[in-house]
Design an enzyme around this catalytic site. Sequence first.
Site, PDB file in Angstrom:
ATOM      1  N   ARG A  49       0.850  -1.187   0.000  1.00 45.12           N
ATOM      2  CA  ARG A  49       0.000   0.000   0.000  1.00 45.12           C
ATOM      3  C   ARG A  49       0.888   1.240   0.000  1.00 45.12           C
ATOM      4  O   ARG A  49       1.772   1.367   0.842  1.00 45.12           O
ATOM      5  CB  ARG A  49      -0.910   0.005   1.234  1.00 45.12           C
ATOM      6  N   GLU A  93       1.451  15.016   1.671  1.00 43.76           N
ATOM      7  CA  GLU A  93       0.328  15.676   2.342  1.00 43.76           C
ATOM      8  C   GLU A  93      -0.441  16.553   1.354  1.00 43.76           C
ATOM      9  O   GLU A  93       0.143  17.324   0.585  1.00 43.76           O
ATOM     10  CB  GLU A  93       0.853  16.543   3.487  1.00 43.76           C
ATOM     11  N   ASP A 127      -2.722  17.387  -8.507  1.00 34.43           N
ATOM     12  CA  ASP A 127      -2.020  16.303  -7.828  1.00 34.43           C
ATOM     13  C   ASP A 127      -0.530  16.465  -8.101  1.00 34.43           C
ATOM     14  O   ASP A 127      -0.081  16.310  -9.244  1.00 34.43           O
ATOM     15  CB  ASP A 127      -2.516  14.945  -8.335  1.00 34.43           C
ATOM     16  N   ARG A 129       1.935  14.762  -6.535  1.00 33.70           N
ATOM     17  CA  ARG A 129       2.695  13.642  -5.975  1.00 33.70           C
ATOM     18  C   ARG A 129       3.594  12.981  -7.014  1.00 33.70           C
ATOM     19  O   ARG A 129       3.263  12.903  -8.193  1.00 33.70           O
ATOM     20  CB  ARG A 129       1.731  12.605  -5.393  1.00 33.70           C
TER      21      ARG A 129
END
Length: 202
Positions: A49, A93, A127, A129
């Site tokens: 995960r 975050e 996004d 990330r």
Amino acid sequence: MLTTTLLASCELPTSYGDFSLHVFGDDGREDVIALVHGGPEADQQPLVRLHSACFTGDVLASLRCDCGPQLDTAVRLMAKEKHGVLLYLPRHEGRGIGLVNKIKAYALQEAGMDTVAANVHLGLPTDARDYQAAAQALRLLGVSSLRLATNNPAKIEALVDAGLTVERVPHGGFVSPHNSEYLRVKDLLMGHLDATGGGRAG
């Protein structure tokens, strides 16, 4: 180019079970925290995960998102596996925009914007990330083929692009009156997959 190295390791008994804990980073930055149950075995795909840090959901049990239940369920699943790996990504975050900007986006959502529109209004990416460090950490843990607990196709694509073999395991379904709109936006505007494994939700 990002070079991820192992910075520290220890054994970690928890209320979920016994794990090993590893911190990976680059030049002292803590990019990936790996909670590992068991170890690699021949011809075995660990359950993995990738969990983006969420202070409000993971620590404060916020109901605005599904992050807290996702994390709790993931650790419980890892503890049942012969080999399970939870990668906690502290720099993710707010989908990579940081806590301050996430709170600013929350305020805009309270005024009627969805999560995507709020980020755009702030001049921020939807996004931000990056999963390069996570892929390198998995390699350092001896993982090249895995079952990934996710509904996010971007995570699958990033690990496949890094040369890993990925089988998706649906992970989610933690819907409440407080987060239903948040999850709808993830499905419709960000392309997240159905938690049942049967395609996209909505």
